[in-house]
Design a protein around this motif. Structure first.
Motif: not given
Ligand SMILES: O=P(O)(O)OC[C@H]1O[C@H](O[C@H]2O[C@H](CO)[C@@H](O)[C@H](O)[C@H]2O)[C@H](O)[C@@H](O)[C@@H]1O
Length: 377
Positions: A127-131, A141-148, A167-173
């Motif tokens: 949070d605040g770093t990747l999203s 949510f994390m953007s698709d561009a960030m996920r790539v 762990h589960d929640k961050v993995f879902k994001f």
């Protein structure tokens, strides 16, 4: 490769009796001092005594101030003259601050010069770093561009996400199998599926986890229920289950009621001396009193990956929150690697470099990939 679990128990066996410090102040109200360290004398002198109850303590101490300053408001862009000069002042302050914490983008060459011939290990907060920070924690949510960008960087460098969330929640994001994940501020560590580390509980197979606070689960579930119940009438308050930790969000609570949130949390925590409280961005985080944090999780992961005590390893940790400071400190004190603080406002930090916001984090990750590919030619 397997996650070694040769760590001694981080559970502190001697918490302050009945949640009281030597001064009679509930331990959850003290500014965070890593377990095992002595309180500095100066701090002992400045802790206010109880008068009529917790609200007096909160109002007269820095506790409510910490709540107020825990996430600076976004600057509104208007054409108002006063606002313009305030904005200019803020820009000057930020640029001055950047002399001490230079941008990791403009210092990229310096970073990669140091990284030449070294193996980079990458640690990312969520949070605040990747999203970006948003009002509703369920919608971060994390953007698709960030996920790539994260997926690509993880192809070149061992990469872990270390989050306060479960762990589960961050993995879902994030949704990427190739990463290591450390949820609950590092208290729930799991490795990539391709290495067979993901929880396979449903299939009845072994799980490969490091959970230093496992014994606290029943206590945390109990506290979670009590917190949900006791804050349900506070408009905007939200209690989040982070498995080994509980977050009480007050971002959407009217500031006039923040002390009420604090009071309710305190009323519950006073019965749990083995739990403590830390401050995040408009969130109160309840967690076990154990000698474990994001810094310890970084050390654990480096050891588990066979990357500790290696001259040719350069750990880089990117994060935006107070809990990330534990990791920055580990890297700075051991002279091991670089912390990069994500912040749009000046903040004292143990990080070496800075990035303004998640979009800059993405640029930095992309730049790392380009650099690695070009240096491999
Ligand atoms: O370690 P992190 O991954 O940074 O997690 C820390 C907390 O992050 C989340 O809360 C923060 O982000 C929310 C979404 O942007 C925001 O609404 C909230 O005000 C912030 O505090 C998460 O919801 C918490 O559980 C984590 O502890």
């Amino acid at each position: 490769m397997d996650l070694k679990s040769n760590h001694t128990s981080p559970v502190l066996t001697d918490p302050a009796p009945l949640g009281k410090s030597r001064l009679g102040v509930h331990s959850s109200l003290l500014p965070y001092s890593p377990p095992g360290t002595a309180f500095p004398t100066g701090l002992l002198l400045t802790i206010p005594r109880r008068k009529n109850g917790f609200l007096d303590d909160v109002r007269s101490s820095s506790w409510l101030d910490a709540m107020k300053s825990s996430s600076p408001p976004h600057r509104k862009i208007t054409k108002d003259v006063n606002n313009e000069s305030a904005a200019t002042e803020a820009d000057i302050a930020y640029r001055t601050w950047m002399v001490k914490y230079p941008s990791a983008l403009t210092s990229f060459e310096q970073i990669t010069n140091y990284a030449k011939g070294k193996r980079i290990a990458l640690f990312l907060d969520y949070d605040g770093t990747l999203s970006p920070i948003v009002d509703n924690p369920d919608c971060a949510f994390m953007s698709d561009a960030m996920r790539v960008a994260v997926k690509r960087v993880a192809k070149h460098f061992p990469t872990a996400i270390i989050s306060g969330r479960s762990h589960d929640k961050v993995f879902k994001f994030v949704g990427l199998n190739e990463l290591y994940y450390a949820g609950s501020h590092g208290m729930d560590i799991m490795g990539p599926v391709r290495h067979g580390f993901r929880s396979t509980e449903k299939q009845g197979k072994d799980v490969n986890l490091f959970q230093p606070a496992a014994e606290f689960l029943p206590m945390i579930s109990e506290v979670l229920k009590s917190l949900v119940e006791s804050t349900k009438d506070i408009e905007g308050a939200k209690v989040e289950n982070n498995k080994f930790c509980v977050s009480v969000h007050y971002r959407n609570v009217d500031e006039k009621s923040w002390a009420v949130v604090a009071q309710r949390v305190h009323d519950i925590l006073k019965n749990y001396p083995r739990l403590r409280l830390t401050h995040g961005r408009k969130v109160l985080e309840v967690r076990p009193v154990i000698n474990w944090d994001k810094g310890k999780a970084v050390t654990f992961l480096l050891e588990s990956l066979g990357l500790s005590d290696c001259e040719d390893v350069l750990p880089i940790y990117i994060g935006d929150d107070r809990t990330d400071e534990d990791a920055f400190k580990v890297l700075r004190e051991g002279n091991r690697g670089y912390g990069i603080l994500v912040s749009a406002v000046p903040k004292e930090s143990n990080a070496f470099y800075s990035l303004r916001e998640p979009s800059e984090v993405m640029e930095f990750l992309k730049a790392l990939v380009i650099w690695r590919k070009s240096s491999a030619l």
